[in-house]
Design a protein around this motif. Sequence first.
Motif, short mmCIF file in Angstrom:
data_model
loop_
_atom_site.label_atom_id
_atom_site.label_comp_id
_atom_site.label_asym_id
_atom_site.label_seq_id
_atom_site.Cartn_x
_atom_site.Cartn_y
_atom_site.Cartn_z
N ILE A 78 8.05 0.70 24.06
CA ILE A 78 8.84 1.47 23.31
C ILE A 78 9.93 2.93 23.80
O ILE A 78 8.96 3.06 24.12
N GLN A 79 10.73 2.20 23.52
CA GLN A 79 11.86 3.64 24.13
C GLN A 79 11.30 4.78 23.18
O GLN A 79 12.40 4.63 22.18
N ILE A 80 11.94 6.19 23.94
CA ILE A 80 11.92 7.04 22.83
C ILE A 80 13.45 7.66 23.31
O ILE A 80 12.73 8.43 24.52
N PRO A 81 14.54 7.65 22.77
CA PRO A 81 15.82 8.37 23.23
C PRO A 81 15.78 9.81 23.99
O PRO A 81 14.36 10.26 22.11
N GLU A 82 15.91 9.98 23.92
CA GLU A 82 16.18 12.17 23.81
C GLU A 82 16.18 12.36 22.90
O GLU A 82 15.55 13.77 22.10
N GLU A 83 17.36 11.64 22.10
CA GLU A 83 17.52 12.61 20.64
C GLU A 83 16.66 12.31 19.63
O GLU A 83 16.73 12.81 18.32
N ALA A 84 15.64 11.67 20.17
CA ALA A 84 14.20 11.28 19.36
C ALA A 84 13.00 11.78 19.70
O ALA A 84 12.25 11.61 19.49
N ALA A 85 13.55 12.69 20.78
CA ALA A 85 12.37 13.30 21.84
C ALA A 85 11.25 14.51 20.94
O ALA A 85 12.38 14.88 19.94
N LEU A 86 10.33 13.64 21.04
CA LEU A 86 8.98 14.42 20.12
C LEU A 86 8.56 15.28 21.83
O LEU A 86 7.63 15.20 22.46
N ALA A 87 7.85 16.73 21.05
CA ALA A 87 7.58 17.88 21.91
C ALA A 87 5.68 17.65 22.15
O ALA A 87 5.22 17.48 23.37
N SER A 88 5.15 17.05 21.13
CA SER A 88 3.86 16.25 21.06
C SER A 88 3.71 14.98 20.05
O SER A 88 4.61 14.54 19.68
N LEU A 89 3.35 13.80 21.31
CA LEU A 89 3.48 13.07 20.88
C LEU A 89 1.34 12.29 21.58
O LEU A 89 1.63 12.27 22.63
N SER A 122 8.92 9.00 26.52
CA SER A 122 9.95 8.51 26.76
C SER A 122 9.90 7.09 26.82
O SER A 122 10.88 6.37 26.23
N VAL A 123 8.39 6.14 26.98
CA VAL A 123 8.08 5.27 26.85
C VAL A 123 7.10 4.91 26.42
O VAL A 123 5.67 5.57 27.38
N VAL A 124 6.49 4.29 25.42
CA VAL A 124 5.53 4.36 24.90
C VAL A 124 4.97 2.64 25.34
O VAL A 124 5.63 1.98 24.85
N GLU A 125 4.08 2.22 26.07
CA GLU A 125 3.84 0.73 26.31
C GLU A 125 2.59 0.21 26.17
O GLU A 125 1.09 0.86 26.42
N PHE A 126 2.17 -0.45 25.05
CA PHE A 126 0.65 -0.78 24.54
C PHE A 126 0.77 -2.53 25.71
O PHE A 126 1.60 -2.93 25.88
N ARG A 127 -0.63 -2.74 26.48
CA ARG A 127 -0.50 -4.25 26.39
C ARG A 127 -2.13 -4.46 26.34
O ARG A 127 -3.21 -3.50 26.34
N ALA A 128 -1.75 -5.89 25.73
CA ALA A 128 -3.41 -6.58 25.59
C ALA A 128 -4.05 -7.42 26.51
O ALA A 128 -3.66 -7.25 27.94
N PRO A 158 14.34 1.71 19.96
CA PRO A 158 14.59 0.50 20.57
C PRO A 158 12.79 -0.61 21.31
O PRO A 158 12.40 0.76 22.13
N ALA A 159 12.38 -1.48 21.01
CA ALA A 159 11.72 -2.41 21.80
C ALA A 159 11.70 -3.22 22.42
O ALA A 159 12.67 -4.03 22.10
N VAL A 160 10.82 -3.65 22.98
CA VAL A 160 10.70 -5.51 23.42
C VAL A 160 9.28 -6.03 24.00
O VAL A 160 8.60 -5.18 23.94
N GLN A 161 9.30 -7.19 22.89
CA GLN A 161 8.10 -7.92 22.99
C GLN A 161 7.99 -8.51 24.03
O GLN A 161 9.18 -9.31 24.16
N LEU A 162 6.30 -8.49 24.32
CA LEU A 162 6.46 -9.63 25.22
C LEU A 162 5.33 -10.33 25.30
O LEU A 162 4.25 -10.15 24.73
N TYR A 163 5.54 -12.03 25.78
CA TYR A 163 4.90 -13.02 25.69
C TYR A 163 4.18 -13.61 26.67
O TYR A 163 4.17 -13.56 27.87
N SER A 164 3.02 -14.03 26.08
CA SER A 164 1.93 -14.99 26.95
C SER A 164 2.73 -15.88 27.73
O SER A 164 2.50 -16.06 29.14
N ASP A 165 3.70 -16.18 27.51
CA ASP A 165 4.65 -17.18 28.23
C ASP A 165 5.52 -16.76 29.67
O ASP A 165 6.64 -17.73 29.71
N GLY A 166 5.82 -15.41 29.75
CA GLY A 166 6.56 -14.81 30.22
C GLY A 166 7.76 -14.06 29.57
O GLY A 166 9.23 -13.92 30.54
N SER A 167 8.21 -14.91 28.87
CA SER A 167 9.21 -14.23 27.47
C SER A 167 9.28 -13.42 27.61
O SER A 167 7.94 -13.23 26.77
N GLU A 168 10.41 -12.60 26.31
CA GLU A 168 10.69 -11.18 25.85
C GLU A 168 11.77 -11.21 24.36
O GLU A 168 11.89 -12.17 25.01
#
Length: 254
Positions: A78-89, A122-128, A158-168
């Motif tokens: 998950i991308q957090i653009p600067e215009e959506a910046a949060l002081a605490s997350l 600016s970026v939050v990434e969740f990984r299984a 904006p978000a990018v979804q990652l798959y086990s077969d290498g696709s996005e």
Amino acid sequence: MSSNAMPSSSTALPRYLARPLVLLAAVLAALVASVVVAGTASAHVTVASEDATPGGYGKLVFRVPNESDTASTIGLRIQIPEEAALASLRTQPVPGWTATLTTSDLDEPLDNHGQEISSYVSVVEFRAEAGSGIAPGEFQEFALSGGPFPDAEQLSFPAVQLYSDGSEAAWIEPSVDGAEPERPAPVLDLAADPADTADGAATATPGAEEAGHAHGEAENEPAGLALFLSILALLAGLGGVVLGWRANRRTVSA
């Protein structure tokens, strides 16, 4: 051979059946198309909140359905653009997943209760983890909590979804003139008052699987209506076939 002999059977359809069958074919095609539309409309990665307001704090819930028939979803960036910046997350733990936060410097520092904030997440990434993930036909929800939110009506993540077969699957495209693109970025609607989001509160709560997402419901309404009308037309077409068949039987009997 006598001229009064009965004509041999033919493979051609009787006229009283031909027209209703053509109607039924068209209805079935519309029915299939509406089902496909309903399926694709609900496959988007979306975001909603029941308490986020401009200048306030709140919880964001990202709903991630798996749109692959063969691969599992193993990551969400998950991308957090600067215009959506949060002081605490902060991130909410998800069993079987780990979260990684990336920070970036701000061009213009944020003022948080008199404290100057020069960097933000600016970026939050969740990984299984091994053996985990979102299997085909399933979905998962990932929650963030923070603030204060900018003074805006909408925020895009904006978000990018990652798959086990290498696709996005890159959910990063903005809407243009109200038209939804093929891969729309998740958009959060900020209400001036928490009561304005009351209708979407239940749908944004993790675990409320049967409720549906606020954005997902809005996207699925046209598809659901088309499906309902197609079913009605199908039933009407079947009724026409039955009435034609009965009328032909009465004619033959007479």
